[in-house]
Design a protein around this motif. Structure first.
Motif, mmCIF file in Angstrom:
data_model
loop_
_atom_site.group_PDB
_atom_site.id
_atom_site.type_symbol
_atom_site.label_atom_id
_atom_site.label_comp_id
_atom_site.label_asym_id
_atom_site.label_seq_id
_atom_site.Cartn_x
_atom_site.Cartn_y
_atom_site.Cartn_z
ATOM 1 N N PHE A 18 16.065 0.848 -12.024
ATOM 2 C CA PHE A 18 15.118 1.959 -12.161
ATOM 3 C C PHE A 18 13.706 1.473 -11.856
ATOM 4 C CE2 PHE A 18 15.662 -0.090 -16.248
ATOM 5 C CZ PHE A 18 14.378 -0.205 -16.749
ATOM 6 N N LEU A 19 12.907 2.410 -11.367
ATOM 7 C CA LEU A 19 11.476 2.158 -11.192
ATOM 8 C C LEU A 19 10.807 2.717 -12.444
ATOM 9 C CD1 LEU A 19 11.151 3.443 -7.503
ATOM 10 C CD2 LEU A 19 11.421 1.080 -8.247
ATOM 11 N N PRO A 20 10.104 1.860 -13.229
ATOM 12 C CA PRO A 20 9.644 2.337 -14.545
ATOM 13 C C PRO A 20 8.524 3.364 -14.496
ATOM 14 C CG PRO A 20 9.015 0.041 -14.177
ATOM 15 C CD PRO A 20 9.896 0.428 -13.030
ATOM 16 N N GLY A 21 7.726 3.378 -13.421
ATOM 17 C CA GLY A 21 6.582 4.298 -13.470
ATOM 18 C C GLY A 21 6.131 4.792 -12.119
ATOM 19 N N GLY A 22 7.053 5.323 -11.327
ATOM 20 C CA GLY A 22 6.675 5.878 -10.032
ATOM 21 C C GLY A 22 7.092 4.984 -8.883
ATOM 22 N N GLY A 23 6.880 5.498 -7.664
ATOM 23 C CA GLY A 23 7.386 4.844 -6.464
ATOM 24 C C GLY A 23 6.769 3.514 -6.130
ATOM 25 N N SER A 24 5.602 3.211 -6.689
ATOM 26 C CA SER A 24 4.949 1.944 -6.341
ATOM 27 C C SER A 24 5.075 0.915 -7.455
ATOM 28 C CB SER A 24 3.476 2.175 -6.000
ATOM 29 O OG SER A 24 2.792 2.721 -7.100
ATOM 30 N N THR A 25 6.174 0.986 -8.224
ATOM 31 C CA THR A 25 6.412 -0.037 -9.239
ATOM 32 C C THR A 25 7.702 -0.791 -8.907
ATOM 33 O OG1 THR A 25 7.589 1.526 -10.697
ATOM 34 C CG2 THR A 25 5.230 1.299 -11.029
ATOM 35 N N ASP A 26 7.791 -2.042 -9.398
ATOM 36 C CA ASP A 26 8.969 -2.868 -9.108
ATOM 37 C C ASP A 26 10.204 -2.370 -9.864
ATOM 38 O OD1 ASP A 26 8.345 -5.748 -7.708
ATOM 39 O OD2 ASP A 26 6.574 -4.948 -8.724
ATOM 40 N N PHE A 27 11.351 -2.482 -9.205
ATOM 41 C CA PHE A 27 12.624 -2.174 -9.866
ATOM 42 C C PHE A 27 12.812 -3.056 -11.097
ATOM 43 C CE2 PHE A 27 14.034 -0.484 -5.721
ATOM 44 C CZ PHE A 27 14.762 0.625 -6.131
ATOM 45 N N LEU A 28 13.392 -2.467 -12.137
ATOM 46 C CA LEU A 28 13.948 -3.227 -13.242
ATOM 47 C C LEU A 28 15.436 -2.899 -13.297
ATOM 48 C CD1 LEU A 28 11.137 -2.827 -15.949
ATOM 49 C CD2 LEU A 28 11.593 -4.819 -14.505
ATOM 50 N N THR A 29 16.182 -3.609 -14.123
ATOM 51 C CA THR A 29 17.647 -3.475 -14.143
ATOM 52 C C THR A 29 18.148 -3.192 -15.568
ATOM 53 O OG1 THR A 29 18.078 -5.784 -14.634
ATOM 54 C CG2 THR A 29 17.718 -5.222 -12.312
ATOM 55 N N PRO A 30 19.439 -2.947 -15.747
ATOM 56 C CA PRO A 30 19.961 -2.721 -17.107
ATOM 57 C C PRO A 30 19.635 -3.855 -18.077
ATOM 58 C CG PRO A 30 21.586 -2.040 -15.485
ATOM 59 C CD PRO A 30 20.473 -2.685 -14.718
ATOM 60 N N ASP A 31 19.371 -5.064 -17.562
ATOM 61 C CA ASP A 31 18.974 -6.167 -18.441
ATOM 62 C C ASP A 31 17.647 -5.902 -19.153
ATOM 63 O OD1 ASP A 31 21.189 -7.562 -17.706
ATOM 64 O OD2 ASP A 31 20.171 -8.797 -16.199
ATOM 65 N N HIS A 32 16.868 -4.968 -18.626
ATOM 66 C CA HIS A 32 15.529 -4.718 -19.177
ATOM 67 C C HIS A 32 15.491 -3.513 -20.119
ATOM 68 C CE1 HIS A 32 14.635 -6.859 -15.268
ATOM 69 N NE2 HIS A 32 13.961 -7.591 -16.124
ATOM 70 N N LEU A 33 16.643 -2.947 -20.447
ATOM 71 C CA LEU A 33 16.666 -1.685 -21.200
ATOM 72 C C LEU A 33 16.041 -1.780 -22.581
ATOM 73 C CD1 LEU A 33 20.141 -0.086 -20.364
ATOM 74 C CD2 LEU A 33 17.863 0.769 -19.770
ATOM 75 N N ASP A 34 16.033 -2.956 -23.170
ATOM 76 C CA ASP A 34 15.500 -3.056 -24.533
ATOM 77 C C ASP A 34 14.018 -3.391 -24.576
ATOM 78 O OD1 ASP A 34 17.858 -2.357 -25.975
ATOM 79 O OD2 ASP A 34 18.711 -4.258 -25.270
ATOM 80 N N LEU A 35 13.379 -3.420 -23.402
ATOM 81 C CA LEU A 35 11.930 -3.639 -23.382
ATOM 82 C C LEU A 35 11.208 -2.390 -23.873
ATOM 83 C CD1 LEU A 35 11.352 -5.409 -19.937
ATOM 84 C CD2 LEU A 35 11.533 -6.448 -22.208
ATOM 85 N N ALA A 36 10.042 -2.626 -24.490
ATOM 86 C CA ALA A 36 9.200 -1.514 -24.940
ATOM 87 C C ALA A 36 8.330 -1.053 -23.781
ATOM 88 C CB ALA A 36 8.317 -1.981 -26.093
ATOM 89 N N MET A 37 8.130 0.266 -23.674
ATOM 90 C CA MET A 37 7.235 0.790 -22.653
ATOM 91 C C MET A 37 5.783 0.621 -23.107
ATOM 92 S SD MET A 37 8.514 1.813 -19.746
ATOM 93 C CE MET A 37 8.302 3.358 -18.861
ATOM 94 N N ASP A 38 5.289 -0.609 -22.926
ATOM 95 C CA ASP A 38 3.892 -0.974 -23.146
ATOM 96 C C ASP A 38 3.406 -1.618 -21.851
ATOM 97 O OD1 ASP A 38 2.919 -0.256 -25.682
ATOM 98 O OD2 ASP A 38 3.984 -1.923 -26.659
ATOM 99 N N TYR A 39 2.130 -1.478 -21.556
ATOM 100 C CA TYR A 39 1.605 -1.989 -20.283
ATOM 101 C C TYR A 39 1.939 -3.475 -20.093
ATOM 102 C CZ TYR A 39 -1.058 2.344 -19.773
ATOM 103 O OH TYR A 39 -1.413 3.662 -19.641
ATOM 104 N N ASN A 40 1.621 -4.291 -21.114
ATOM 105 C CA ASN A 40 1.786 -5.734 -20.936
ATOM 106 C C ASN A 40 3.245 -6.165 -20.954
ATOM 107 O OD1 ASN A 40 -0.954 -5.854 -20.790
ATOM 108 N ND2 ASN A 40 -1.250 -6.566 -22.905
#
Lengths: 177, 431
Positions: free
Chosen positions: B284-306
Motif C-alpha cells: 500500500f501507498l500510505p499517503g497518496g501517489g507520491s509516497t513509497d510502498f509499504l507491505t503487510p510487514d508494516h501493518l502494526d506501525l502507527a500513522m505518525d509522520y516520523n
C-alpha cells in the motif's frame, strides 16, 4: 486605414459586452492586468465553451499581453480548451485508485458506447472525452464528471443510463439521466 | 474518540450551514480571539499545539507562520493567507469531504490564521472540478459577511479581512505552494526558486502563507480549546486527529477521522473492513501517489509522520492506496508514473524528459517487451531524478518514491514480466 488598425478594430468586437464587463470586474482584484489572464480565459470559455485563436488574441489585447504569453498560459492548464468541445465534457479519471478498480475497462466501454476516444467529440456534438487526474472521490471509484455532475461507481449500467440519449447508442434504453 | 474535524459530518452527511455550525459550537474560537487574543497569542497556541501541515509534508504550522514579518517589521501593504484546496494527489479524497460538508469550519480556521499573520486578504485556491465545494464555500462566505465575521471591523475588533474563492484551471503542480502563487497571479504554474520563501515574498511579492484545507480546519478548535487539549488527542507522538482513508479493493473504502498515531492495521481492518473476498493485501501507498510502498510487514506501525518516515515512506496525505495480490504492481507503478509525466510543468529537464523516459521503460516491461537492462535504467532514474537538488521542485522526486519502493518490494514481479514476456496478472496496461 492601415492593416494593423483593421486587425485592432476587428478584435475589438470579438468579445461581448458581458464578457468584457466580467473580465473588468476581475481586474479590480489584481495589481496589473495580466494577473487576470486565467480568470479572463475562464470567463470567455464559460460563454463559448472553448477559446478560439480570435478570442485568445482579443483577450491578450484587452489585458495588454502578447498573444504568445497568453497562449503559454492557456495551453498550460487542463481545463482551458483551445479546441472546440461538445455540449458536455466527460472528465474521466485515469488515476491510480480508479485504475485498480477497473477504470481502463470502463473507459473502453464508454469509448465503444459513444464511438470516441480521448480528445474526440461525438458526431452529434454532445460529448467530448478527456482524461483527468484523480477527482478526489477514490472511495467511490471508478469516477468521472459528465458536464457539472460527478458520477461515481461507474459501471456498464451507469454508462447506459448516463449516455442513453446518445446518437451512437444502438439500443432503446429509456432515459434516466 | 472525540470527533473534531468531522463533528458536523455524519456517516450520511448533509451540508452544514451557518445556523447548524454555530449551534454546535462554531465561531467560538473566532469570538474568543477577537475578544481578547493578540496575533502573538494565537501564534503561541498554534506553535504549542504541535500542529503539523496536513497537506503531506508535515511541516510545523506555527513555525511556518513565525517567518512572516509582523507589525512594523513588515513594509506597508497587503499580506495574504491562501488555503491550498487543490486536492489532486492521486488517491486523496479528504479535503473534498471537509469542504463540501462543513465549509464554515474551514472559513473560521482561515479567518483565525489570517488574523495570526495580520493578513487582510484570503483566498481559497480550489480545484475547478470541485463545483459543489466551490458553491458551498461561496454561500458560506456570504453568510460570514452578513454576520460580520468577514469584512471591515470583524466583530468590532478593528480587524479587516476579505475572502475569495478562486477555482483553479487545473494542473497537479498548482499544489506546490509557489506554483500555486504563480497560478493566482495568472501565470503558468511553474514553481519558483526558493529563497525568497513565500512568508517574505509570495503573492504579488507580498508576505504570504499557504496552508492545506485540513490544516486550517484544525485552527479554530485549537484556539478555542487550547494546545494541551489538541496534543491529548493523538495516540502516538503527533498531536491531534487526522483524516485517514483507504481506496482500492478493500471491503469498505472511505475516509475517517481518527487519532494521529492510529495503527495502520486498525485503519485497514476495522474501518476499511479488510480486503475484498478472495484477495490478499500485497502492499500500500500510505499517503497518496507520491509516497513509497509499504507491505503487510508494516501493518502494526502507527500513522505518525516520523514513524512512517523511519519505515522508508511518508505519511503524506494519510489516504492509503491499497494494492491487492491480483493487481499488477508494475501496472500500478506505470499508472502513477504516467500521471507524474503528464503533470510535469516542463520547467526542468530531469523531470520533463526523465519522467516520460521512465514511463516508456515501464510500459515496455508491462507489455512484455522488457529486457534485464531496463531494470538498471529504472534504478538509475530513481537515484538521479529521485535525488533532491537535481530537479527544480519535489514533483519528480515524489514520482520516484512509488517506483523505487516497487523495485525494492516487488522486484520478482518486474523480473517475471521480463522473463515471461508478458504481464503475469493479465490486467490492463496501466497506460
Amino acid at each position: 486605414m492601415s492593416e494593423a488598425s483593421l486587425i485592432q478594430t476587428d478584435l475589438g468586437s470579438v468579445l461581448s459586452t458581458q464578457e468584457l464587463s466580467e473580465i473588468d470586474a476581475e481586474l479590480a482584484h489584481v495589481p496589473y492586468k495580466s494577473g487576470a489572464a486565467i480568470d479572463a480565459l475562464k470567463i470567455v470559455q464559460a460563454h463559448r465553451g472553448w477559446i478560439s485563436d480570435e478570442c485568445l488574441q482579443a483577450i491578450a489585447r484587452h489585458l495588454d499581453m502578447s498573444a504568445e504569453d497568453l497562449e503559454g498560459v492557456a495551453t498550460f492548464y487542463n481545463l482551458i480548451y483551445r479546441q472546440p468541445v461538445g455540449e458536455k465534457v466527460i472528465l474521466y479519471c485515469d488515476s491510480v485508485s480508479c485504475w485498480i478498480c477497473g477504470g481502463d475497462d470502463i473507459k473502453d466501454k464508454i469509448s465503444k458506447k459513444l464511438g470516441i476516444d480521448y480528445g474526440e467529440t461525438t458526431a452529434d456534438n454532445q460529448y467530448t472525452l478527456i482524461p483527468v487526474p484523480c477527482l478526489g472521490a477514490c472511495d467511490r471509484a471508478p469516477v468521472m464528471m459528465v458536464g457539472d455532475d460527478l458520477i461515481t461507481h461507474v459501471d456498464e449500467e451507469t454508462i447506459e443510463q448516463v449516455f442513453s440519449g446518445s446518437q451512437s447508442s444502438d439500443d432503446g434504453v429509456g432515459s434516466k439521466s | 474518540m472525540e470527533k473534531v474535524l468531522t463533528r458536523n459530518i455524519a456517516d450520511d452527511p448533509v451540508p452544514t450551514d451557518m445556523a447548524a455550525y454555530e449551534a454546535n459550537g462554531g465561531y467560538q474560537g473566532l469570538k474568543k480571539a477577537m475578544a481578547g487574543m493578540s496575533s502573538a497569542d494565537c501564534l503561541k497556541v498554534i506553535s504549542d499545539s504541535n500542529l503539523r501541515g496536513r497537506g503531506g509534508a508535515g511541516f510545523p504550522t506555527g513555525m511556518k507562520w513565525s517567518f512572516v514579518p509582523m507589525g512594523e517589521k513588515c513594509t506597508p501593504g497587503h499580506k495574504y493567507l491562501i488555503c491550498n484546496a487543490d486536492e489532486m494527489e492521486p488517491g486523496t479524497f479528504k479535503d473534498r469531504l471537509l469542504m463540501e460538508y462543513d465549509p464554515h469550519q474551514l472559513i473560521e480556521g482561515m479567518i483565525l490564521s489570517a488574523y495570526t499573520i495580520e493578513a487582510d486578504i484570503a483566498y481559497v485556491f480550489i480545484r475547478g472540478e470541485y463545483l459543489v465545494a466551490i458553491q458551498r464555500l461561496r454561500d458560506a462566505i456570504a453568510e460570514c459577511y452578513e454576520k460580520g465575521y468577514l469584512g471591515d471591523n470583524i466583530l468590532g475588533s478593528g480587524y479587516k479581512l476579505d475572502m475569495y474563492v478562486h477555482p483553479s484551471a487545473g494542473r497537479y503542480i498548482c499544489g506546490e505552494e509557489t506554483a500555486l502563487i504563480n497560478a493566482l497571479e495568472g501565470k503558468r504554474a511553474n514553481p519558483r526558486a526558493k529563497p525568497p520563501f513565500p512568508q517574505v515574498s509570495g503573492l504579488w511579492g507580498r508576505p504570504t502563507i499557504v496552508n492545506n484545507v485540513e490544516t486550517l480546519c484544525n485552527i479554530s478548535h485549537i484556539v478555542d480549546k487550547g494546545a494541551d487539549w489538541f496534543m491529548s488527542l493523538g495516540r502516538g507522538e503527533d498531536a491531534g486527529t487526522k483524516m485517514f482513508g483507504a481506496s482500492g479493493k478493500v471491503k469498505n473504502p472511505g475516509c475517517w477521522e481518527l487519532p494521529m498515531g492510529t495503527p495502520i492495521r486498525e485503519i485497514l481492518e476495522d474501518h476499511a473492513g479488510g480486503m475484498q473476498d478472495g484477495l490478499e493485501l500485497k502492499g500500500f501507498l500510505p499517503g497518496g501517489g507520491s509516497t513509497d510502498f509499504l507491505t503487510p510487514d508494516h501493518l502494526d506501525l502507527a500513522m505518525d509522520y516520523n514513524v512512517i518516515g523511519k519505515a522508508g515512506s511518508r505519511m503524506g496525505t494519510g489516504t492509503m492506496i491499497i494494492l491487492d495480490d491480483q493487481t499488477c504492481p508494475v501496472g500500478m507503478t506505470l499508472n502513477l508514473i504516467k500521471f507524474f509525466a503528464h503533470e510535469s510543468c516542463g520547467f526542468c529537464t530531469p523531470c520533463r524528459e526523465g519522467l516520460p523516459w521512465t514511463r516508456e521503460v515501464l510500459k515496455k516491461i508491462e507489455m512484455g517487451n522488457g529486457v534485464p537492462e531496463d531494470i538498471d535504467t529504472l534504478i538509475h532514474q530513481t537515484k538521479y531524478i529521485g535525488a533532491m537538488g537535481n530537479t527544480h521542485c519535489a514533483l519528480a522526486p515524489g514520482a520516484m518514491e512509488p517506483l523505487q519502493s516497487a523495485l525494492k518490494y516487488f522486484r520478482d514481479d518486474f523480473d517475471r514480466h521480463i522473463s515471461g514476456g508478458c504481464c503475469p496478472y493479465h490486467k490492463g496496461t496501466g497506460a
